[in-house]
Write a protein that holds these residues in place. Structure first.
Motif, mmCIF file in Angstrom:
data_model
loop_
_atom_site.group_PDB
_atom_site.id
_atom_site.type_symbol
_atom_site.label_atom_id
_atom_site.label_comp_id
_atom_site.label_asym_id
_atom_site.label_seq_id
_atom_site.Cartn_x
_atom_site.Cartn_y
_atom_site.Cartn_z
ATOM 1 N N MET A 119 31.057 3.563 48.862
ATOM 2 C CA MET A 119 30.664 3.690 50.203
ATOM 3 C C MET A 119 31.732 4.401 50.860
ATOM 4 S SD MET A 119 27.910 1.228 51.662
ATOM 5 C CE MET A 119 26.978 2.494 52.355
ATOM 6 N N MET A 120 32.872 3.981 50.517
ATOM 7 C CA MET A 120 34.377 4.628 51.003
ATOM 8 C C MET A 120 35.330 4.776 49.755
ATOM 9 S SD MET A 120 33.756 4.355 54.551
ATOM 10 C CE MET A 120 35.172 3.811 55.404
ATOM 11 N N GLU A 121 34.620 5.498 48.688
ATOM 12 C CA GLU A 121 35.491 5.440 47.384
ATOM 13 C C GLU A 121 36.907 6.256 47.481
ATOM 14 O OE1 GLU A 121 35.141 4.987 43.020
ATOM 15 O OE2 GLU A 121 34.403 4.005 44.577
ATOM 16 N N SER A 122 36.587 7.368 48.350
ATOM 17 C CA SER A 122 37.980 7.933 48.388
ATOM 18 C C SER A 122 39.136 7.213 49.162
ATOM 19 C CB SER A 122 37.653 9.435 49.262
ATOM 20 O OG SER A 122 37.703 8.921 50.735
ATOM 21 N N MET A 123 38.707 6.090 49.899
ATOM 22 C CA MET A 123 39.952 5.324 50.254
ATOM 23 C C MET A 123 40.479 4.541 49.634
ATOM 24 S SD MET A 123 38.534 4.647 54.593
ATOM 25 C CE MET A 123 40.430 4.211 54.843
ATOM 26 N N ARG B 67 29.666 -5.318 66.673
ATOM 27 C CA ARG B 67 29.132 -4.934 65.540
ATOM 28 C C ARG B 67 27.732 -5.832 65.091
ATOM 29 N NH1 ARG B 67 30.955 -6.006 60.657
ATOM 30 N NH2 ARG B 67 32.819 -6.611 61.505
ATOM 31 N N ALA B 68 26.801 -5.072 64.933
ATOM 32 C CA ALA B 68 25.322 -6.124 64.217
ATOM 33 C C ALA B 68 25.587 -5.824 62.588
ATOM 34 C CB ALA B 68 24.236 -5.216 64.747
ATOM 35 N N THR B 69 25.827 -4.476 62.085
ATOM 36 C CA THR B 69 26.216 -4.615 60.529
ATOM 37 C C THR B 69 27.159 -5.332 60.224
ATOM 38 O OG1 THR B 69 24.930 -2.441 60.917
ATOM 39 C CG2 THR B 69 26.017 -3.147 58.694
ATOM 40 N N LYS B 70 26.952 -6.079 59.150
ATOM 41 C CA LYS B 70 27.900 -6.948 58.492
ATOM 42 C C LYS B 70 28.836 -6.306 57.381
ATOM 43 C CE LYS B 70 26.646 -9.964 61.386
ATOM 44 N NZ LYS B 70 26.439 -11.514 60.754
ATOM 45 N N ILE B 71 29.990 -6.696 56.926
ATOM 46 C CA ILE B 71 30.782 -6.014 55.869
ATOM 47 C C ILE B 71 30.935 -7.089 54.897
ATOM 48 C CG2 ILE B 71 32.860 -4.981 55.430
ATOM 49 C CD1 ILE B 71 32.845 -3.910 58.248
ATOM 50 N N VAL B 72 30.834 -6.732 53.579
ATOM 51 C CA VAL B 72 31.101 -7.544 52.431
ATOM 52 C C VAL B 72 32.341 -6.707 51.945
ATOM 53 C CG1 VAL B 72 30.393 -8.387 50.204
ATOM 54 C CG2 VAL B 72 28.778 -8.133 52.176
ATOM 55 N N ALA B 73 33.428 -7.439 51.695
ATOM 56 C CA ALA B 73 34.337 -6.852 50.905
ATOM 57 C C ALA B 73 34.895 -7.704 49.651
ATOM 58 C CB ALA B 73 35.661 -6.727 51.935
ATOM 59 N N THR B 74 35.268 -6.742 48.585
ATOM 60 C CA THR B 74 35.611 -7.565 47.235
ATOM 61 C C THR B 74 37.059 -7.625 47.482
ATOM 62 O OG1 THR B 74 33.882 -6.241 46.226
ATOM 63 C CG2 THR B 74 35.764 -7.190 44.874
ATOM 64 N N ILE B 75 37.491 -8.832 46.954
ATOM 65 C CA ILE B 75 39.044 -9.136 47.017
ATOM 66 C C ILE B 75 39.408 -9.198 45.533
ATOM 67 C CG2 ILE B 75 39.138 -10.267 49.208
ATOM 68 C CD1 ILE B 75 39.539 -12.727 47.372
ATOM 69 N N MET C 10 28.938 -2.561 51.658
ATOM 70 C CA MET C 10 29.897 -3.407 50.768
ATOM 71 C C MET C 10 31.048 -2.418 50.329
ATOM 72 S SD MET C 10 28.961 -5.646 47.656
ATOM 73 C CE MET C 10 29.687 -4.844 46.041
ATOM 74 N N LEU C 11 32.135 -3.026 50.273
ATOM 75 C CA LEU C 11 33.248 -2.502 49.513
ATOM 76 C C LEU C 11 33.701 -3.223 48.413
ATOM 77 C CD1 LEU C 11 35.394 -2.196 52.920
ATOM 78 C CD2 LEU C 11 34.406 -0.245 51.816
ATOM 79 N N SER C 12 34.096 -2.356 47.329
ATOM 80 C CA SER C 12 34.349 -2.784 45.929
ATOM 81 C C SER C 12 35.573 -2.518 45.645
ATOM 82 C CB SER C 12 33.319 -2.160 44.998
ATOM 83 O OG SER C 12 31.970 -2.603 45.355
ATOM 84 N N ALA C 13 36.092 -1.413 44.852
ATOM 85 C CA ALA C 13 37.458 -1.331 44.434
ATOM 86 C C ALA C 13 38.299 -1.018 45.630
ATOM 87 C CB ALA C 13 37.535 0.001 43.551
ATOM 88 N N GLU C 14 37.496 -0.253 46.804
ATOM 89 C CA GLU C 14 38.312 -0.047 48.118
ATOM 90 C C GLU C 14 39.140 -1.137 48.543
ATOM 91 O OE1 GLU C 14 34.066 2.059 48.620
ATOM 92 O OE2 GLU C 14 35.096 0.089 47.744
ATOM 93 N N THR C 15 38.711 -2.326 48.470
ATOM 94 C CA THR C 15 39.518 -3.347 48.968
ATOM 95 C C THR C 15 40.188 -4.332 47.757
ATOM 96 O OG1 THR C 15 37.416 -4.765 49.222
ATOM 97 C CG2 THR C 15 38.408 -3.625 50.982
#
Length: 476
Positions: free
Chosen positions: A282-286, A3-11, A312-317
């Motif tokens: 971006m993935m709010e329903s999850m 994967r080339a695109t990076k993932i930012v996740a909020t803890i 980026m993921l916020s509340a999802e993670t």
């Protein structure tokens, strides 16, 4: 990793245990976001230590982004915690009100009455509630409810079209910068900047706070104010990257304007050699569902096709029920979208001139490796600049960026299509090239018979000194 695109996740509460954090890192998280709108200084320090330890255990390079809260432009608290606003009713916002009710609410931002006038529209709770300003009387803003709904404690306020005078950096932010520099955050995200001056002040404060630790972070400007759009080029010049923060931005400029602005911002950032993160819902329903909606899949995929460095993921993670599954789903969407990316390297170089030797070498490596169908591009880099320049263009092969500086390695985790690797360089050029090949073969990045392009600088170890390109084939 393909994967080339990076993932930012909020803890947050859902992902702060060692077990869950390890699972989301193994699932593909490249940058962990610490949201300074929640928790205290010690909470963030403890989580930063946990992230560093967990990443090391996973054998992954993971950066930490400290996301500053910015000015709190919110309503106060209510008796009972919430109220219901009816369309057409009168409602007052009062900077001197301590506890609100169905007719009146307090304000965390005491200067709001000075920033609005009759005819303005205020949007509350991410635009779900709309108030029309009828009059301003001292500390009071008299409004009529245009769109009603439930309003609870501390919900945000935006002014349609922008124009709020709140500074980007508050006293809390300045203290949080010192906290972030104490654990050497790799990225510092600044909320609500309106100009390059806001970013320059943040950089000055971060550099001073980080000096005791020998650390300088990269700065990310969160584009979420209407005023930031006409100043975008200047903000980009003063920053290391931007975040397309679609929540507050959509409230201020309107939902319909955001998709085109997103494409424009991604394109500008890439053209100016800056990184770009696409964020918000971006993935709010999850947060509550184990699978994303088809609209969310398309949203993530389109950001990838636009050329974003990261999603980026916020509340999802941070607070969702399925943090690991969300990261896995996002990673798979990115991989699938990248299969259909348009390669336009030749067009990227049309009418372009390069005045720096190191930049020219980086572009030559891209062009040559692309046309020779090399297995990989390898950059021996101190600062990571060579890898950044390469990552602004799309090629089918991965870019391996080898650096002896841990800070550079972590910073490069956000660069699209760059796989950063920590390696100490020999002062002898030929020995360093040999070490790089051995390391990449050991890590299964290269195999016998593979051709690759490699760049480095002489003398070895001098930042900004990339001046050599060599084409190699693995023979052993």
């Amino acid at each position: 990793m393909s994967r080339a695109t990076k993932i930012v996740a909020t803890i947050g509460p859902a992902s702060s245990s060692p077990e869950v954090l390890e699972r989301i890192i193994r699932a593909g998280v490249d940058v962990v976001r610490l949201n300074f709108s929640h928790g205290n200084a010690q909470d963030h320090i403890d989580r930063a230590v946990l992230v560093r330890d967990t990443a090391k255990r996973c054998g992954r390079e993971v950066a930490i982004m400290a996301d500053l809260q910015g000015p709190k432009i919110r309503v106060g608290k209510f008796t009972g915690g919430k109220i219901l606003l009816e369309k057409g009713s009168r409602f007052t916002l009062d900077a001197e009100c301590e506890l609100g009710n169905a007719d009146i609410a307090g304000l965390d931002y005491k200067d709001l009455p000075s920033d609005v006038k009759q005819g303005d529209r205020l949007l509350l709770n991410d635009g779900l509630i709309v108030l029309a300003v009828d009059a301003v009387e001292g500390s009071k803003i008299i409004t009529t409810v245009v769109i009603g709904g439930e309003l609870s404690n501390n919900k945000g306020i935006n002014k349609q079209g922008g124009g709020l005078s709140a500074p980007a950096l508050t006293a809390k932010d300045m203290e949080d910068i010192r906290t972030a520099m104490a654990f050497q955050a790799d990225y510092l995200a600044v909320s609500f900047p309106k100009s390059a001056t806001d970013m320059e002040l943040a950089r000055q404060l971060a550099n001073v706070a980080g000096a005791a630790h020998g650390h300088k972070p990269a700065l990310i400007a969160k584009i979420e104010r209407a005023e930031a759009i006409p100043a975008l080029a200047e903000i980009l010049k003063a920053s290391d990257g931007i975040m397309v923060a679609r929540g507050d931005l959509a409230v201020e400029v309107g939902n319909a304007a955001v998709p085109a602005l997103q494409k424009r911002m991604i394109r500008m950032a890439r053209d100016m050699d800056r990184v770009v993160i696409t964020a918000t819902q971006m993935m709010e329903s999850m947060i509550t569902n184990a699978v994303p909606t088809r609209a969310e899949v398309s949203d993530v995929a389109n950001a990838v096709l636009d050329g974003t460095d990261a999603v980026m993921l916020s509340a999802e993670t941070a607070a969702g029920k399925y943090p690991v599954e969300t990261v896995e789903a996002m990673a798979s969407i990115c991989v699938e979208a990248e299969r259909f990316e348009e390669m336009k390297l030749e067009r990227d170089f049309v009418d372009k001139s390069f005045t720096r030797i190191d930049h020219s070498i980086a572009m030559a490596a891209l062009f040559t490796a692309h046309h020779l169908d090399c297995k990989a591009i390898v950059a021996l880099t101190e600062s990571g600049s060579t890898a950044l320049w390469m990552s602004r263009h799309r090629v089918r092969m991965p870019i391996y960026a080898l650096s002896p500086k841990e800070s550079s390695v972590r910073r490069m985790t956000l660069y699209r299509n760059v796989r950063p690797v920590h390696m100490q360089f020999s002062n002898d050029r030929d020995e360093a090239l040999k070490q790089a090949e051995i390391l990449l073969v050991k890590n299964h990045a290269l195999a016998i018979g593979d051709s690759y392009a490699i760049t480095c600088g002489e003398p070895m170890g001098a930042p900004g000194g990339t001046n050599m390109l060599k084409l190699m084939r693995v023979n052993r």
